[in-house]
Design an enzyme around this catalytic site. Structure first.
Site, PDB file in Angstrom:
ATOM      1  N   ASP A   1       0.865  -1.192   0.000  1.00  0.00           N
ATOM      2  CA  ASP A   1       0.000   0.000   0.000  1.00  0.00           C
ATOM      3  C   ASP A   1       0.902   1.243   0.000  1.00  0.00           C
ATOM      4  OD1 ASP A   1      -1.691   2.131   0.638  1.00  0.00           O
ATOM      5  OD2 ASP A   1      -2.942   0.912   1.985  1.00  0.00           O
ATOM      6  N   HIS A   2       0.843   1.989  -1.097  1.00  0.00           N
ATOM      7  CA  HIS A   2       1.767   3.117  -1.248  1.00  0.00           C
ATOM      8  C   HIS A   2       1.464   4.262  -0.278  1.00  0.00           C
ATOM      9  CE1 HIS A   2       4.994   5.175  -3.008  1.00  0.00           C
ATOM     10  NE2 HIS A   2       4.795   4.889  -4.281  1.00  0.00           N
TER      11      HIS A   2
END
Ligand code: CAO
Length: 564
Positions: free
Chosen positions: A536-537
């Site tokens: 998850d950036h």
């Protein structure tokens, strides 16, 4: 205690209305004014209340019966009436404020105040007619729109009290110039409903009876003469004769088939009545149907259309909530034979979760390879040594241990987003994707940091078996901090797994293959394991992901590092 026959009261010109709902049964104790049955014509429905409190001894009507004023509804043993048990009184409900007023039956009588010279066109104000004792009835549907050509007797709006609903038809033909009410407005006798433009004089178009209405001011002069005319009141009987081809049990057009009290009940609960399936006579929606619908939605077994639009289902919903173009609707049968099969429950649930996670998480996948030549040799020899124990050490169990070490080194991979905060978890529960006949499931092995590879292998075997048999408990599928999805036993090179929210990363593993690897001097055959880490950036940066994969690779190539 006297026996009292409760009759249908004066319900105006409603003649031969149909009983569509029985709201009490023999043995019930009823209060005065409690609704006993619901009757319906093609334009209105209303509940018939009891004028007497007591215990219902006998029902004299059944669903589908036609009743009119004076018909006996039921026999009540009255509580407050003196007399012998055998004496039977006939008591119609004293007053039935719920019933619409009688429809005008007199021949049309032109209203003198409407007289105007024959102008090219004139306007007519349409007002709420005499609707009896109804006060503050709510507009629940507007059936026409400005610019529309209105016919005589065409229903303009539907109004509803807590005991009756009715359509208000227009007594004039013309073009709807302006509508003065909207859904939700409360209206009373005499309120202005609409303005119609009519060709010629108002008188020339007036064909139906003008109901008894308060006197109104005269119209302004032509050409835009304004005449004050009421819409024809509900006039079920009169209207019914104009619409004999319409079935008598129809709900007001466009509305769900339900009694006013059921509609009120649904409104109070926020239930979209149009989505409720009716179990009553001719599909009529009962209070029990509304309750069952509510329970189904609350338990998650069903979704309202609004919910489905907000959280698109496994099939993708229609994408409208995301502002997307509609999902293509194709008649596949046009191109060849087809078979349609409903998806199973697990597939539907996991599909909806996967879709949310795919849409909501800005996910990136890093691919890498780990040299597991020595680890695989160790695994094979361990299994040979442990052959008799019955526990097979799997590559996935090693991967779980390796991941725990990497998660400890890079704790944000073991966290979850909570608003603007990150929740770091000081436990390491690892989920693993299991392919089952019913669909994808993710059992969770708890406290993997405290367990050895053998124990993890054993638990994994048991959980995978339970998953395939559909016997996993909810507790065995919750609480994971990180997930591994292994397709190693099946094949493939790399893939992009979808993060299992609220986790922030997932490791995809594919089939290891022997590959020529350059050792600085020469190519040597090494068993390489493809790793695909999706992260998850919002929580993790690309550099951290690359470091995580590299660290994982180091551990897998030399498992002694787990101990460091
Ligand atoms: N590379 C090469 N071979 C591998 C391997 C890998 N990475 N991982 C396992 N194998 C081999 C094993 O050596 C074993 O071979 P043998 O039968 O010859 O010993 C065989 O594959 C089965 O392996 P296993 O018993 O260790 O089982 P597993 O750990 O591979 O899988 C489980 C267990 C539950 C993960 C698996 O049954 C499963 O369901 N996998 C599918 C998961 C999935 O669907 N993921 C996709 C999710 S996204 O849609």
């Amino acid at each position: 205690m006297a026996l009292v026959e409760v009759q249908v009261p004066d319900i105006g010109d409603f003649d031969e209305v149909t009983v569509i709902e029985l709201m009490v049964k023999v043995g019930d104790t009823v209060k005065a004014e409690q609704s006993l049955i619901t009757v319906e014509s093609d334009k209105a429905s209303m509940e018939i209340p009891s004028s007497t409190a007591g215990v219902v001894k006998e029902m004299r009507v059944a669903l589908g019966d036609k009743v009119k004023q004076g018909s006996i509804v039921l026999v009540v043993e009255a509580q407050s009436v003196e007399g012998s048990a055998s004496s039977v009184e006939r008591v119609p409900p004293a007053a039935m404020p719920q019933a619409p007023a009688a429809a005008p039956t007199a021949a049309p009588t032109p209203n003198a105040q409407l007289s105007t010279p024959n102008p090219a066109s004139s306007t007519i104000e349409v007002h709420v007619p005499d609707i009896g004792d109804f006060k503050d009835v709510v507009v629940i549907e507007v059936m026409v729109k400005p610019g529309e050509a209105i016919k005589v007797e065409q229903s303009l709006i539907t109004v509803e009290s807590d005991k009756a609903s009715m359509e208000i038809p227009s007594s004039h033909a013309g073009v709807l110039q302006e509508l003065k009410v909207k859904v939700g407005d409360k209206v009373n006798i005499g309120d202005l409903l609409a303005v119609l433009t009519v060709q010629g004089s108002a008188l020339s178009v007036e064909r139906t009876a003008a109901p008894s209405l308060p006197a109104s001011p005269a119209a302004p002069a032509a050409p835009a003469a304004v005449a004050l005319v009421a819409a024809s009141p509900v006039a079920a009987a009169a209207v019914a004769t104009l619409n004999t081809e319409r079935p008598t049990l129809n709900a007001p057009q466009g509305l769900p088939h339900a009694s006013p009290s059921v509609r009120k009940f649904a409104r109070e609960l926020g239930v979209p009545l149009a989505e409720v399936k009716g179990s009553g006579l001719k599909g009529r929606i009962t209070e029990a149907d509304v309750q069952a619908f509510t329970q189904a939605v609350m338990s998650g077994a069903a979704q309202t259309k609004a919910q489905a639009a907000k959280a698109p289902a496994a099939s993708g919903g229609d994408g409208a909530a995301l502002g997307l173009i509609p999902w293509p609707k194709v008649d596949f049968a046009k191109f060849g034979p087809i078979e349609r099969k409903e998806m199973g429950r697990i597939k539907k649930i996991s599909g909806a979760n996967l879709l949310r996670n795919a849409i909501m998480i800005p996910a990136v996948t890093n691919h890498d390879d780990a040299d597991i030549t020595d680890l695989e040799a160790f695994r094979v020899s361990t299994n040979k040594e442990n052959e008799k124990s019955g526990v097979k050490v799997t590559m996935l169990a090693f991967l779980i241990k390796a991941c725990v070490a990497a998660l400890k080194k890079y704790p944000e991979f073991n966290s979850s987003l909570d608003g603007d905060a990150l929740v770091y978890k000081n436990y390491w529960h690892i989920g693993f994707a299991a392919d089952t006949p019913n669909g994808l499931m993710v059992p969770v092995i708890r406290d993997c940091d405290k367990k050895g590879v053998l124990q993890i292998s054993q638990e994994m075997g048991e959980l995978a078996k339970k998953a395939r048999e559909g016997k996993l408990s909810p507790a065995e599928m919750t609480g994971a901090t990180f997930t591994i999805s292994s397709l190693g036993g099946i094949g493939g090179k790399y893939f992009t797994p979808i993060i299992n929210a609220p986790e922030v990363a997932i490791l995809g593993v594919c089939k290891s293959t022997m590959e020529p690897v350059w050792d600085g001097k020469q190519f040597v055959p090494r068993l390489m394991l493809p790793l695909s880490l999706t992260w998850d950036h919002r929580v993790i940066d690309g550099a951290a992901a690359a470091r995580f994969n590299a660290f994982l690779g180091q551990i897998l190539s030399d498992f002694r590092r787990v101990l460091l």
